[in-house]
Design a protein around this motif. Sequence first.
Motif, PDB file in Angstrom:
ATOM      1  N   ILE A  30       0.871  -1.173   0.000  1.00  0.00           N
ATOM      2  CA  ILE A  30       0.000   0.000   0.000  1.00  0.00           C
ATOM      3  C   ILE A  30       0.903   1.217   0.000  1.00  0.00           C
ATOM      4  N   ASN A  33      -1.193   7.670  -0.738  1.00  0.00           N
ATOM      5  CA  ASN A  33      -2.630   7.867  -0.980  1.00  0.00           C
ATOM      6  C   ASN A  33      -3.421   6.568  -0.899  1.00  0.00           C
ATOM      7  N   ASN A  34      -2.923   5.601  -0.113  1.00  0.00           N
ATOM      8  CA  ASN A  34      -3.592   4.309   0.096  1.00  0.00           C
ATOM      9  C   ASN A  34      -3.862   3.558  -1.207  1.00  0.00           C
ATOM     10  N   LYS A  80       7.155   6.399   1.689  1.00  0.00           N
ATOM     11  CA  LYS A  80       5.966   6.523   2.520  1.00  0.00           C
ATOM     12  C   LYS A  80       5.769   7.985   2.867  1.00  0.00           C
TER      13      LYS A  80
END
Length: 85
Positions: A30, A33-34, A80
Amino acid sequence: MCDCVEKIIELLQENCGDNEAKMNGVSFCIGNNNRIQTFMTGSYSFRKKTITGEFYKTKTSGNVVFAFCPFCGKKYNFTKDIKKE
């Protein structure tokens, strides 16, 4: 991030005529922005040598995460979002 993995799986399924055909070495994470990002991984195994130069019977194995797409050569983005408080 490229979409080569999805394209290759789609072509594989189309050419085989099996919509459940899969490719080994595909992982998901993931990302920003997910969003789910796919990337390629690999594995290796080898036998260590003894002091006398013979090989052990058991194998040592591990995994490798590629930094670049093996199909198009684009760099994978594994960064991330880090929020400073």
